[in-house]
Design an enzyme around this catalytic site. Structure first.
Site, PDB file in Angstrom:
ATOM      1  N   HIS A 141      78.068  15.569  23.967  1.00 26.13           N
ATOM      2  CA  HIS A 141      78.859  16.543  24.495  1.00 26.13           C
ATOM      3  C   HIS A 141      78.032  17.877  24.765  1.00 26.13           C
ATOM      4  CE1 HIS A 141      83.299  15.177  23.297  1.00 26.13           C
ATOM      5  NE2 HIS A 141      82.451  14.248  23.978  1.00 26.13           N
TER       6      HIS A 141
ATOM      7  N   HIS B 138      82.508  16.724  30.741  1.00 26.60           N
ATOM      8  CA  HIS B 138      82.814  15.904  29.459  1.00 26.60           C
ATOM      9  C   HIS B 138      81.299  15.760  28.581  1.00 26.60           C
ATOM     10  CE1 HIS B 138      84.454  12.006  27.549  1.00 26.60           C
ATOM     11  NE2 HIS B 138      83.469  12.566  26.730  1.00 26.60           N
TER      12      HIS B 138
ATOM     13  N   CYS C 204      85.041   5.708  22.340  1.00 24.01           N
ATOM     14  CA  CYS C 204      83.572   5.511  23.140  1.00 24.01           C
ATOM     15  C   CYS C 204      83.508   3.848  23.195  1.00 24.01           C
ATOM     16  CB  CYS C 204      82.411   6.290  22.760  1.00 24.01           C
ATOM     17  SG  CYS C 204      82.632   7.864  22.513  1.00 24.01           S
TER      18      CYS C 204
ATOM     19  N   GLU D 274      57.701  16.621  34.705  1.00 27.08           N
ATOM     20  CA  GLU D 274      56.954  15.661  33.888  1.00 27.08           C
ATOM     21  C   GLU D 274      57.886  14.623  33.306  1.00 27.08           C
ATOM     22  OE1 GLU D 274      53.881  14.547  33.880  1.00 27.08           O
ATOM     23  OE2 GLU D 274      53.664  13.718  31.958  1.00 27.08           O
TER      24      GLU D 274
ATOM     25  N   HIS E 148      76.314   8.972  22.984  1.00 32.69           N
ATOM     26  CA  HIS E 148      77.263   9.657  23.948  1.00 32.69           C
ATOM     27  C   HIS E 148      77.215  11.217  23.274  1.00 32.69           C
ATOM     28  CE1 HIS E 148      80.460  11.336  25.895  1.00 32.69           C
ATOM     29  NE2 HIS E 148      81.587  11.328  24.886  1.00 32.69           N
TER      30      HIS E 148
END
Lengths: 239, 239, 239, 239
Positions: free
Chosen positions: B114, B193, B95, B137, B112
């Site tokens: 999944h 992903h 990443c 909201e 990140h």
């Protein structure tokens, strides 16, 4: 092969006694607590085994998996196929023959779960002896031994499904056949029962068990939403 | 730019050693345990990075995210783009280029996940390169930088969806394009992903990651119930 | 009413410092950790307030609810409606006017959640200003003040739904009207937002919040299965 | 039978005071925390009782089940049907008559949950006084006393469903009739309410409660996917 002289009680206790949290007897207890919160081993279901050198550590049958202690572990010698430790009055796991089938393939650890997602995936794969999923990032967590790499995003992952039997130990033959038919697989689904997952090490087995369970959940949720888990990527037609 | 002299082993260790639970190396471990229980980083998936001054702390690739220790952290100098610390034998996160794209936008932390909800939201947004939700909201937790305020209840939140690639690092180009096309966004969904979320600080990144995940779950549940996540508020016609 | 002399810093600190885990400042922290795991207060959403004698304790706005410390608490005097403690640099909860509306009704504690189940229940109650559920055991956890008893299994529970506003504090007027129209209610749903629940004590508020959330989840699941949450009990026609 | 002389306060306290984590008074507290995270006993709902020799330990009514302390326990003498300990100001569980019905059958522990899955299973069993599930591995966790074995994979498990009553204690008659009609059952579902499960020991009761809950969840998820929980195994027609 001549059986070795049985171990003394001290030697048997030493097999499962360690300050190292990564010792198999300790790790099985910790991982089972983890798996319980994931819903994989409730109702004393499921199981786990870790192989260290020639010793195979196996959680017993019919016990609260989230409450195991290291002293509850069975230890089996891989080379002689004899128990080095059988903690009275516990019963050896009915999964033992299945775990051995994985060890025969060179595995270092094996996990068996009754996860609802695993069972549901065998039910949405109606009339099929294989579950397929494709085009999903998490497929990348699954090894593809014959190609010496991991599955890729665009690959279709196939996991064999075998039919359940009245007795767990009777699954061995069809599990071995599934492994033969799908030599690259590191998991076998058992219809209306759960899944067996193995890996080179306990951490790889755990990672793969989590990846498979993730994929099973995704497939079930996709099915609920009318989507095909093995379907193609749709083209983008609007922003 | 001339590369600085490499750090000694003591200096490298000092980078990730602190009694302060809010030190990035400690916080990443704690947050990853949190994210594991949320289902965001199972199977060694997902990732997190925190920037402190010029130092970018990044959890390694392919490890049990709920079992990280501070000594597992990579540290990268933002200004020189060189690693200050590369803990052997771990691998840097795939990443990393994506996190750097967020830091180039001025982020202080990047998450990140999944999460199934993120993946499912990209699947119910069939054929579209954007996910939309309105009149909720929790949208108020998402910043709208160009207007120097947060999104309002009646606003429609748009989160770009990019297509997944075979290799995670290859996402950088399309992620940067999505950021360019949606300059106000603090998240980019990756089809099949997961999602990248960033914020000015680690706490803002965490808050926004939770708000986005909440909105994704809501959108999926609305879709199951036959409701449109971006649809209008229906008039009240009966009590 | 003349405003009291402001408290010294020591006096302010004393307000939120106690070894008693049941002290409001401690209890709010513990309950928020609980509510976070229930998914009620992610993304810094939701809130909680406890009244002890004349002092109203309120968790601040925009903070990680599962990471609160007692020192983060605002304290408001009920009788003078002035803050006794405003911990710099935190912001008072936007829920404060709503909590005060519950305290005006005699409540001892008030809980505001963004639970998905609460939001989804307002969405399946399409075009209606009330949510109804009947013939469910857990209804018995909800008090019926005017009858000096709890709801019974066969009663239909009605929870008013008000429309959300751009600013949370602007909900007060319609919340007060809902309380006026449904004088027996101990909860008000806010469409596409969440729910406010209150009770005579913090434990009653927590119990009722759990009962309401349980009922909301049940209603959503019933709807997914094609069943009407407010429908009659079907006669048994076969064994 | 002559009533025994009431216990002194010291004797009453001694009944619930032990360093042994497996003492019923301690175990009930620990299991209730477990059951709370499973969603079985939220909103002070549900209950649990353990019998040790002649003493029946019962969690009180209307309290936070995840916050019980051993001092909160009621103790009832099975032989004399009189309370040995009634901790002021708590109220005895309304489940007590139901638990006694299980103890009359020889149970060693009894668990009552309000699990959503239990309630939903009674709702998908529309118009029927029994829930059926078949061909599922987890059925093997349920004992079949008259055959002195456990249910097998191919067996159809039948769990009686009784209709709920306005007062919990009024369930006793129909619960006893259900036990009479289904002499092998170790669980009775209560429509729109929950389930009672018992076992020879506390661990067997817990295991069975987890197996039943697993089966209920599976049945609800199968129904959502258009599958019949009691349906036959479909033949495999393709690989």
């Amino acid at each position: 092969m001549a059986e070795p002289a049985p171990l003394s009680e001290e030697e048997q206790t030493a097999l499962v006694t360690s300050d190292d949290p990564h010792h198999p007897a300790n790790l099985i207890c910790e991982l089972c607590r983890n798996f319980y919160t994931l819903g994989w081993v409730t109702g004393t279901g499921g199981g786990i085994s870790i192989k260290q050198d020639d010793n195979i550590y196996i959680a017993p049958s019919g016990v609260q998996k989230e409450r195991l202690s290291p002293q509850d572990m069975f230890v089996l010698s891989h080379s002689t196929n004899t128990y080095l430790r059988t903690p009275t009055p516990l019963k050896p796991s009915a999964c033992t023959p299945l775990f051995l089938a994985a060890y025969a393939k060179g595995a270092g650890a094996c996990i068996h779960t009754h996860s609802h997602w695993a069972v549901l995936v065998t039910l949405i794969s109606r009339g099929k002896s294989v579950f397929r999923i494709a085009n999903t990032e998490m497929i990348k967590g699954i090894p593809w031994p014959s190609r010496k790499k991991y599955y890729g995003f665009h690959d279709t992952l196939e996991i064999p499904i075998i039919e359940n039997t009245a007795k767990e130990e009777d699954l061995r033959e069809s599990l071995e056949k599934a492994i033969q038919d799908y030599p690259d697989t590191s998991a076998v689904l058992v219809r209306r029962h759960g899944v067996y997952v193995w890996g080179d090490t306990v951490w790889k087995a755990k990672t793969q068990a989590e990846c498979y369970d993730y994929l099973f959940q995704l497939a079930v949720e996709m099915t609920k939403l009318g989507l095909d888990p093995a379907g193609p990527i749709e083209p983008v037609t609007e922003s």
